[in-house]
Design a protein around this motif. Structure first.
Motif, PDB file in Angstrom:
ATOM      1  N   ALA A  26     -23.423  58.186  10.041  1.00 37.84           N
ATOM      2  CA  ALA A  26     -24.451  57.828  11.017  1.00 37.84           C
ATOM      3  C   ALA A  26     -25.023  59.125  11.587  1.00 37.84           C
ATOM      4  CB  ALA A  26     -23.859  56.973  12.125  1.00 37.84           C
ATOM      5  N   ARG A  27     -26.309  59.417  11.288  1.00 36.27           N
ATOM      6  CA  ARG A  27     -26.983  60.620  11.807  1.00 36.27           C
ATOM      7  C   ARG A  27     -27.827  60.230  13.006  1.00 36.27           C
ATOM      8  NH1 ARG A  27     -30.634  63.218   7.603  1.00 36.27           N
ATOM      9  NH2 ARG A  27     -30.932  64.685   9.310  1.00 36.27           N
ATOM     10  N   GLU A  28     -27.568  60.879  14.137  1.00 37.21           N
ATOM     11  CA  GLU A  28     -28.247  60.523  15.386  1.00 37.21           C
ATOM     12  C   GLU A  28     -29.734  60.870  15.346  1.00 37.21           C
ATOM     13  OE1 GLU A  28     -27.426  60.865  20.116  1.00 37.21           O
ATOM     14  OE2 GLU A  28     -27.038  62.639  18.919  1.00 37.21           O
ATOM     15  N   ILE A  29     -30.539  59.917  15.846  1.00 39.53           N
ATOM     16  CA  ILE A  29     -31.982  60.091  15.963  1.00 39.53           C
ATOM     17  C   ILE A  29     -32.293  60.343  17.436  1.00 39.53           C
ATOM     18  CG2 ILE A  29     -34.225  58.945  15.756  1.00 39.53           C
ATOM     19  CD1 ILE A  29     -33.011  57.318  13.449  1.00 39.53           C
ATOM     20  N   THR A  38     -36.763  62.185  14.497  1.00 37.72           N
ATOM     21  CA  THR A  38     -36.325  63.557  14.725  1.00 37.72           C
ATOM     22  C   THR A  38     -34.823  63.490  14.908  1.00 37.72           C
ATOM     23  OG1 THR A  38     -38.385  64.058  15.863  1.00 37.72           O
ATOM     24  CG2 THR A  38     -36.551  65.574  16.229  1.00 37.72           C
ATOM     25  N   PHE A  39     -34.078  64.193  14.063  1.00 41.90           N
ATOM     26  CA  PHE A  39     -32.623  64.153  14.110  1.00 41.90           C
ATOM     27  C   PHE A  39     -32.080  65.205  15.069  1.00 41.90           C
ATOM     28  CE2 PHE A  39     -33.754  62.270  10.047  1.00 41.90           C
ATOM     29  CZ  PHE A  39     -33.027  61.094  10.092  1.00 41.90           C
ATOM     30  N   THR A  40     -30.993  64.856  15.770  1.00 39.98           N
ATOM     31  CA  THR A  40     -30.404  65.760  16.759  1.00 39.98           C
ATOM     32  C   THR A  40     -29.440  66.761  16.134  1.00 39.98           C
ATOM     33  OG1 THR A  40     -28.518  64.325  17.191  1.00 39.98           O
ATOM     34  CG2 THR A  40     -30.508  63.969  18.525  1.00 39.98           C
ATOM     35  N   GLY A  41     -28.982  66.465  14.921  1.00 33.90           N
ATOM     36  CA  GLY A  41     -27.987  67.322  14.284  1.00 33.90           C
ATOM     37  C   GLY A  41     -26.568  66.788  14.432  1.00 33.90           C
ATOM     38  N   ARG A  42     -26.396  65.762  15.281  1.00 34.08           N
ATOM     39  CA  ARG A  42     -25.067  65.162  15.444  1.00 34.08           C
ATOM     40  C   ARG A  42     -24.912  64.009  14.462  1.00 34.08           C
ATOM     41  NH1 ARG A  42     -23.724  64.306  21.666  1.00 34.08           N
ATOM     42  NH2 ARG A  42     -24.904  62.427  21.262  1.00 34.08           N
ATOM     43  N   SER A  43     -23.714  63.849  13.916  1.00 32.59           N
ATOM     44  CA  SER A  43     -23.434  62.737  13.011  1.00 32.59           C
ATOM     45  C   SER A  43     -21.963  62.367  13.101  1.00 32.59           C
ATOM     46  CB  SER A  43     -23.810  63.101  11.577  1.00 32.59           C
ATOM     47  OG  SER A  43     -23.015  64.161  11.109  1.00 32.59           O
ATOM     48  N   TRP A  44     -21.657  61.126  12.693  1.00 29.38           N
ATOM     49  CA  TRP A  44     -20.292  60.612  12.723  1.00 29.38           C
ATOM     50  C   TRP A  44     -20.056  59.798  11.464  1.00 29.38           C
ATOM     51  CZ3 TRP A  44     -23.950  60.078  16.494  1.00 29.38           C
ATOM     52  CH2 TRP A  44     -23.734  60.748  17.699  1.00 29.38           C
ATOM     53  N   PRO A  45     -18.825  59.773  10.963  1.00 24.75           N
ATOM     54  CA  PRO A  45     -18.512  58.821   9.892  1.00 24.75           C
ATOM     55  C   PRO A  45     -18.708  57.405  10.445  1.00 24.75           C
ATOM     56  CG  PRO A  45     -16.784  60.466  10.092  1.00 24.75           C
ATOM     57  CD  PRO A  45     -17.698  60.648  11.265  1.00 24.75           C
ATOM     58  N   LEU A  46     -19.314  56.536   9.656  1.00 19.01           N
ATOM     59  CA  LEU A  46     -19.609  55.188  10.131  1.00 19.01           C
ATOM     60  C   LEU A  46     -18.334  54.443  10.543  1.00 19.01           C
ATOM     61  CD1 LEU A  46     -22.025  53.332  10.609  1.00 19.01           C
ATOM     62  CD2 LEU A  46     -21.685  52.423   8.320  1.00 19.01           C
ATOM     63  N   ALA A  47     -17.220  54.754   9.911  1.00 14.32           N
ATOM     64  CA  ALA A  47     -15.948  54.105  10.248  1.00 14.32           C
ATOM     65  C   ALA A  47     -15.454  54.482  11.645  1.00 14.32           C
ATOM     66  CB  ALA A  47     -14.895  54.472   9.216  1.00 14.32           C
TER      67      ALA A  47
END
Length: 95
Positions: A26-29, A38-47
Motif C-alpha cells: 500500500a503506497r500512501e497518496i 502524488t505519493f508521499t514516499g511512505r508504504s506498508w505491506p498490505l498484510a
C-alpha cells in the motif's frame, strides 16, 4: 491502478495497492486520490494494515446531519451526536 483507504500505525490514508497477490504493498497518496496522485514516499505491506471503506468521512457525517434536519420536529430526529440514531431505527421489527 487499484485505490484503497487504510488504517496503518501512522493513521488513515488513501493508497495505491500494488504488487502480486500475497505480496501487495500500500503506497500512501498525499491528500485524496482524485486526479493524478502524488505519493508521499511512505508504504506498508498490505498484510500489516487494515482496509477501510473507500469513502471520504465527511460524506457520512453530512448524511447524518441531513437526516437529523429532515426529521426535526416529527419525533424521529436524534440529538445529532455520533452514534445517536433516531428512535425509529432502534425498534425490534420481528413479528
Amino acid at each position: 491502478m487499484r485505490l484503497g483507504r487504510i488504517a496503518s500505525p501512522d493513521g488513515v490514508a488513501f493508497v495505491s495497492i500494488e504488487g502480486q497477490p500475497g505480496e501487495e504493498t500500500a503506497r500512501e497518496i498525499a491528500e485524496h486520490p482524485f486526479g493524478t496522485p502524488t505519493f508521499t514516499g511512505r508504504s506498508w505491506p498490505l498484510a500489516d494494515v487494515r482496509l477501510l471503506a473507500p469513502i471520504l468521512a465527511s460524506k457520512v457525517g453530512l448524511h447524518g446531519q441531513e437526516l437529523c434536519r429532515a426529521h426535526q420536529g416529527d419525533g424521529r430526529a436524534g440529538t445529532g451526536r455520533p452514534g445517536d440514531l433516531p428512535q425509529a431505527q432502534h425498534r425490534d421489527h420481528r413479528p
